[in-house]
Design a protein around this motif. Structure first.
Motif, PDB file in Angstrom:
ATOM      1  N   GLY A   1       8.004  21.394  -3.044  1.00  0.00           N
ATOM      2  CA  GLY A   1       6.715  21.162  -2.436  1.00  0.00           C
ATOM      3  C   GLY A   1       6.851  20.874  -0.954  1.00  0.00           C
ATOM      4  N   TYR A   2       5.724  20.576  -0.324  1.00  0.00           N
ATOM      5  CA  TYR A   2       5.710  20.233   1.098  1.00  0.00           C
ATOM      6  C   TYR A   2       4.647  19.166   1.330  1.00  0.00           C
ATOM      7  CZ  TYR A   2       1.512  23.183   1.515  1.00  0.00           C
ATOM      8  OH  TYR A   2       0.251  23.719   1.382  1.00  0.00           O
ATOM      9  N   VAL A   3       4.668  18.571   2.511  1.00  0.00           N
ATOM     10  CA  VAL A   3       3.704  17.523   2.843  1.00  0.00           C
ATOM     11  C   VAL A   3       2.401  18.170   3.308  1.00  0.00           C
ATOM     12  CG1 VAL A   3       3.209  15.485   4.217  1.00  0.00           C
ATOM     13  CG2 VAL A   3       5.557  15.946   3.499  1.00  0.00           C
ATOM     14  N   PHE A   4       1.361  17.953   2.535  1.00  0.00           N
ATOM     15  CA  PHE A   4       0.033  18.483   2.869  1.00  0.00           C
ATOM     16  C   PHE A   4      -0.649  17.593   3.906  1.00  0.00           C
ATOM     17  CE2 PHE A   4      -4.539  18.775   2.067  1.00  0.00           C
ATOM     18  CZ  PHE A   4      -4.746  20.152   2.063  1.00  0.00           C
ATOM     19  N   SER A   5      -0.464  16.272   3.760  1.00  0.00           N
ATOM     20  CA  SER A   5      -1.068  15.295   4.665  1.00  0.00           C
ATOM     21  C   SER A   5      -0.364  13.955   4.438  1.00  0.00           C
ATOM     22  CB  SER A   5      -2.562  15.170   4.366  1.00  0.00           C
ATOM     23  OG  SER A   5      -3.181  14.228   5.188  1.00  0.00           O
ATOM     24  N   PRO A   6      -0.240  13.118   5.455  1.00  0.00           N
ATOM     25  CA  PRO A   6      -0.751  13.239   6.819  1.00  0.00           C
ATOM     26  C   PRO A   6       0.206  13.957   7.767  1.00  0.00           C
ATOM     27  CG  PRO A   6       0.219  11.073   6.550  1.00  0.00           C
ATOM     28  CD  PRO A   6       0.351  11.779   5.214  1.00  0.00           C
ATOM     29  N   CYS A   7       1.454  14.164   7.320  1.00  0.00           N
ATOM     30  CA  CYS A   7       2.490  14.692   8.212  1.00  0.00           C
ATOM     31  C   CYS A   7       2.291  16.186   8.470  1.00  0.00           C
ATOM     32  CB  CYS A   7       3.872  14.473   7.610  1.00  0.00           C
ATOM     33  SG  CYS A   7       4.052  12.917   6.718  1.00  0.00           S
ATOM     34  N   PRO A   8       2.443  16.639   9.720  1.00  0.00           N
ATOM     35  CA  PRO A   8       2.393  18.070  10.004  1.00  0.00           C
ATOM     36  C   PRO A   8       3.775  18.717   9.875  1.00  0.00           C
ATOM     37  CG  PRO A   8       2.434  16.854  12.058  1.00  0.00           C
ATOM     38  CD  PRO A   8       2.469  15.832  10.958  1.00  0.00           C
ATOM     39  N   ASN A   9       4.708  18.026   9.203  1.00  0.00           N
ATOM     40  CA  ASN A   9       6.079  18.529   9.068  1.00  0.00           C
ATOM     41  C   ASN A   9       6.718  17.960   7.803  1.00  0.00           C
ATOM     42  OD1 ASN A   9       7.847  15.992   9.696  1.00  0.00           O
ATOM     43  ND2 ASN A   9       6.250  16.002  11.264  1.00  0.00           N
ATOM     44  N   ASP A  10       7.867  18.515   7.433  1.00  0.00           N
ATOM     45  CA  ASP A  10       8.622  18.034   6.268  1.00  0.00           C
ATOM     46  C   ASP A  10       9.954  17.402   6.681  1.00  0.00           C
ATOM     47  OD1 ASP A  10       6.645  19.035   4.564  1.00  0.00           O
ATOM     48  OD2 ASP A  10       7.560  21.018   4.524  1.00  0.00           O
ATOM     49  N   ASN A  11      10.075  17.062   7.967  1.00  0.00           N
ATOM     50  CA  ASN A  11      11.305  16.433   8.459  1.00  0.00           C
ATOM     51  C   ASN A  11      11.342  14.964   8.078  1.00  0.00           C
ATOM     52  OD1 ASN A  11      11.927  18.873   9.666  1.00  0.00           O
ATOM     53  ND2 ASN A  11      11.005  18.306  11.623  1.00  0.00           N
ATOM     54  N   VAL A  12      12.473  14.317   8.365  1.00  0.00           N
ATOM     55  CA  VAL A  12      12.553  12.876   8.158  1.00  0.00           C
ATOM     56  C   VAL A  12      11.507  12.203   9.033  1.00  0.00           C
ATOM     57  CG1 VAL A  12      14.011  10.834   8.435  1.00  0.00           C
ATOM     58  CG2 VAL A  12      15.006  12.957   7.609  1.00  0.00           C
ATOM     59  N   CYS A  13      10.780  11.259   8.472  1.00  0.00           N
ATOM     60  CA  CYS A  13       9.681  10.599   9.184  1.00  0.00           C
ATOM     61  C   CYS A  13      10.207   9.881  10.434  1.00  0.00           C
ATOM     62  CB  CYS A  13       8.988   9.601   8.261  1.00  0.00           C
ATOM     63  SG  CYS A  13       7.703   8.644   9.084  1.00  0.00           S
ATOM     64  N   PRO A  14       9.684  10.211  11.624  1.00  0.00           N
ATOM     65  CA  PRO A  14      10.152   9.534  12.834  1.00  0.00           C
ATOM     66  C   PRO A  14       9.804   8.052  12.853  1.00  0.00           C
ATOM     67  CG  PRO A  14       8.274  10.955  13.335  1.00  0.00           C
ATOM     68  CD  PRO A  14       8.687  11.254  11.928  1.00  0.00           C
ATOM     69  N   ARG A  15       8.745   7.673  12.177  1.00  0.00           N
ATOM     70  CA  ARG A  15       8.417   6.245  12.066  1.00  0.00           C
ATOM     71  C   ARG A  15       9.514   5.515  11.289  1.00  0.00           C
ATOM     72  NH1 ARG A  15       4.897   3.966  15.427  1.00  0.00           N
ATOM     73  NH2 ARG A  15       2.862   4.924  15.386  1.00  0.00           N
ATOM     74  N   TYR A  16       9.977   6.136  10.217  1.00  0.00           N
ATOM     75  CA  TYR A  16      11.034   5.535   9.398  1.00  0.00           C
ATOM     76  C   TYR A  16      12.316   5.411  10.205  1.00  0.00           C
ATOM     77  CZ  TYR A  16      14.175   4.741   5.455  1.00  0.00           C
ATOM     78  OH  TYR A  16      15.115   4.211   4.609  1.00  0.00           O
ATOM     79  N   MET A  17      12.594   6.424  11.039  1.00  0.00           N
ATOM     80  CA  MET A  17      13.797   6.413  11.853  1.00  0.00           C
ATOM     81  C   MET A  17      13.759   5.284  12.874  1.00  0.00           C
ATOM     82  SD  MET A  17      14.009  10.514  12.322  1.00  0.00           S
ATOM     83  CE  MET A  17      14.908  10.462  13.855  1.00  0.00           C
ATOM     84  N   GLU A  18      12.580   4.949  13.352  1.00  0.00           N
ATOM     85  CA  GLU A  18      12.451   3.899  14.364  1.00  0.00           C
ATOM     86  C   GLU A  18      12.676   2.505  13.790  1.00  0.00           C
ATOM     87  OE1 GLU A  18       8.796   3.996  16.434  1.00  0.00           O
ATOM     88  OE2 GLU A  18       9.223   5.846  17.489  1.00  0.00           O
ATOM     89  N   HIS A  19      12.349   2.311  12.503  1.00  0.00           N
ATOM     90  CA  HIS A  19      12.468   1.000  11.854  1.00  0.00           C
ATOM     91  C   HIS A  19      11.663  -0.083  12.589  1.00  0.00           C
ATOM     92  CE1 HIS A  19      15.524   2.302   9.000  1.00  0.00           C
ATOM     93  NE2 HIS A  19      16.128   2.913   9.992  1.00  0.00           N
TER      94      HIS A  19
ATOM     95  N   TYR B   1      -0.010   6.590   3.096  1.00  0.00           N
ATOM     96  CA  TYR B   1      -0.170   7.556   2.009  1.00  0.00           C
ATOM     97  C   TYR B   1       0.589   8.828   2.305  1.00  0.00           C
ATOM     98  CZ  TYR B   1      -3.263  10.733   4.637  1.00  0.00           C
ATOM     99  OH  TYR B   1      -3.750  11.640   5.538  1.00  0.00           O
ATOM    100  N   VAL B   2       0.761   9.628   1.279  1.00  0.00           N
ATOM    101  CA  VAL B   2       1.258  10.996   1.445  1.00  0.00           C
ATOM    102  C   VAL B   2       0.635  11.860   0.357  1.00  0.00           C
ATOM    103  CG1 VAL B   2       3.345  10.667   0.015  1.00  0.00           C
ATOM    104  CG2 VAL B   2       3.317  12.444   1.771  1.00  0.00           C
ATOM    105  N   ILE B   3       0.209  13.060   0.744  1.00  0.00           N
ATOM    106  CA  ILE B   3      -0.219  14.077  -0.224  1.00  0.00           C
ATOM    107  C   ILE B   3       0.864  15.149  -0.239  1.00  0.00           C
ATOM    108  CG2 ILE B   3      -1.980  15.746  -0.898  1.00  0.00           C
ATOM    109  CD1 ILE B   3      -3.994  14.237   0.804  1.00  0.00           C
ATOM    110  N   LEU B   4       1.487  15.341  -1.388  1.00  0.00           N
ATOM    111  CA  LEU B   4       2.520  16.359  -1.551  1.00  0.00           C
ATOM    112  C   LEU B   4       1.936  17.508  -2.359  1.00  0.00           C
ATOM    113  CD1 LEU B   4       5.244  13.763  -2.411  1.00  0.00           C
ATOM    114  CD2 LEU B   4       5.347  15.234  -0.403  1.00  0.00           C
ATOM    115  N   ARG B   5       2.146  18.726  -1.880  1.00  0.00           N
ATOM    116  CA  ARG B   5       1.580  19.894  -2.559  1.00  0.00           C
ATOM    117  C   ARG B   5       2.699  20.774  -3.107  1.00  0.00           C
ATOM    118  NH1 ARG B   5      -2.535  24.570  -0.092  1.00  0.00           N
ATOM    119  NH2 ARG B   5      -3.273  25.304  -2.135  1.00  0.00           N
ATOM    120  N   LYS B   6       2.514  21.264  -4.315  1.00  0.00           N
ATOM    121  CA  LYS B   6       3.480  22.187  -4.916  1.00  0.00           C
ATOM    122  C   LYS B   6       3.505  23.511  -4.141  1.00  0.00           C
ATOM    123  CE  LYS B   6       5.340  20.109  -8.554  1.00  0.00           C
ATOM    124  NZ  LYS B   6       5.057  20.319  -9.963  1.00  0.00           N
TER     125      LYS B   6
END
Length: 439
Positions: A323-341, A369-374
């Motif tokens: 699947g992929y991230v439908f919302s809110p992320c416009p990408n499927d990379n590692v979350c930059p917020r998570y990387m910042e800690h 939240y995250v919406i993941l789409r098949k």
């Protein structure tokens, strides 16, 4: 367990940019012909404030009054504060490591004060004293986690203070699907940790009449009874108005039946470990036909749970229901917020409180939240950047912090002098959580 893509240095992750950007070329003609106006561009969030539907409000008030819930209101406030401030249960390995470190420190301190050689009995007594000190220190330093026991009183309290914000948040999230796919009509809905039924109310706000099966799972019989009673207008012995409505206390073992929309909202905190959370996410993903939605409170810990689920699904081996991230992320990379800690990726939703025990008022709640789409991300997905903090609006310029399609956080200054009027006005009229239709 989680993937680690090439990490960007902090200076490239979050930095002020006067980058020249412009409105997505596919929209220019619509802006010029006034089909779109900058203050209502296609990326804006349509649901600004939400209130529980009047028929649900009426049923809830009947139930609360019949059960004398007004006397429980102060306890309900405490429950709400507790839910918002919860932390994850400590993992067994982490507790053992911390205990060993404390034991080493206490032992050194204890034996440094002993100036003689101890007999076996004295040594045994010393170890008992040390173990007691270690236990007492550990008890203070390790978070005392426990899942909430939803008896009747606690379920009524939850209805009083949590139903309104949770319903509003779910309506906001589901509108992302409705806005992007206006012709989408789900036929089935699965709600894990269904509680008082906010998930069912929310999906019916958009697709009542389209959904033919509601499968709700909650371990509390009191929550299940309450959810059913609300749908029956607060009256016993009334026929359930929703056809195909089912309730269970546990996740079904079979993966044969799939559901168009699968939801877990404010429920994963009740699970005792990361292992149990990820096992649950795997089961929910296996049951997903189209969309899996994970929602938690917008605290650091709530965001951690959401990101944990996001990474787990995106890291599944190829061919395993990708699947992929439908919302809110416009990408499927590692979350930059998570990387910042540093700060959670969260959003704000306004809502009208349930008019009980007094009149309703306007409040706001943060959520992650995250919406993941098949399936795979469509080639025509514009992947517009998401505004992840409230824009700073000043005279002559606006500063927007954006999460981009490249998985970066960028802070862009939109000014009258460096951007065209449409781009500038779109940025200036956008809010936290909106997509900004720029390239």
């Amino acid at each position: 367990m989680f993937r680690r893509l090439k990490l960007l240095p902090c200076s490239s992750i979050c930095k002020n940019y006067s980058t020249k950007v412009e409105i997505d070329a596919s929209l220019k003609e619509n802006f010029e012909s006034k089909v779109f106006k900058p203050r209502k561009h296609p990326g804006t969030t349509r649901v600004k404030i939400a209130a529980i539907p009047l028929d649900i409000q009426k049923a809830a008030k009947i139930i609360l009054e019949d059960n004398g819930a007004k006397a429980m209101y102060q306890e309900a406030i405490k429950l709400n504060n507790y839910v918002r401030s919860r932390l994850l249960p400590p993992e067994e390995g982490d507790i053992n490591k911390r205990a060993a470190k404390i034991h080493n420190s206490v032992s050194k301190q204890y034996f440094s004060k002993v100036n003689k050689e101890l007999t076996p009995d004295e040594y045994e007594n010393a170890n008992k004293v040390i173990q007691t000190k270690v236990f007492n220190i550990l008890k203070k330093k390790v978070y005392s986690w426990g899942n909430i026991s939803f008896d009747l009183a606690t379920s009524l309290q939850y209805l009083m203070v949590r139903a309104a914000p949770e319903y509003a948040i779910l309506v906001r999230i589901l509108d992302e699907i409705r806005k992007t796919l206006p012709d989408y009509k789900p036929r089935s809905f699965f709600d894990f940790g269904s509680g008082v039924g906010t998930g069912t109310w929310a999906v019916n706000t958009f697709w009542q009449g389209d959904i033919f099966e509601y499968f709700c799972v909650d371990t509390s019989t009191h929550m299940n009874d309450l959810a059913r009673l609300i749908l029956c207008n607060g009256k016993d012995n009334v026929e359930m108005p929703l056809k195909g409505f089912f309730q269970r206390q546990f996740l079904p073992a079979s993966t044969d039946i799939k559901y168009n929309i699968v939801l877990s909202s404010f429920s994963l905190f009740e699970l005792p470990s990361m292992k149990s959370r990820l096992e649950t996410i795997q089961k929910l993903w296996n049951k997903t036909e189209d969309f899996l939605i994970i929602v938690e409170h917008g605290s650091n810990t709530g965001f951690q749970i959401v990101n944990e689920a996001r990474e787990f699904v995106l890291n599944l081996p190829e061919g395993k229901n990708n699947g992929y991230v439908f919302s809110p992320c416009p990408n499927d990379n590692v979350c930059p917020r998570y990387m910042e800690h540093e700060t959670p990726c969260n959003f704000l939703m306004k809502y009208e409180s349930l008019p009980f025990p007094s009149k309703s008022e306007i409040y706001a709640e943060v959520f992650s939240y995250v919406i993941l789409r098949k399936g795979t991300r469509p080639k025509n997905d514009p992947q517009w950047p998401r505004i992840v903090r409230a824009p700073i609006v000043r005279s002559g310029h606006t500063i927007c912090k954006l999460c981009t399609a490249q998985g970066e956080l960028k802070e862009i200054i939109f000014s009258k002098s460096k951007h065209d009027q449409t781009t500038y006005r779109c940025a200036r009229s956008s809010n936290w959580g909106d997509l900004l239709p720029i390239k």
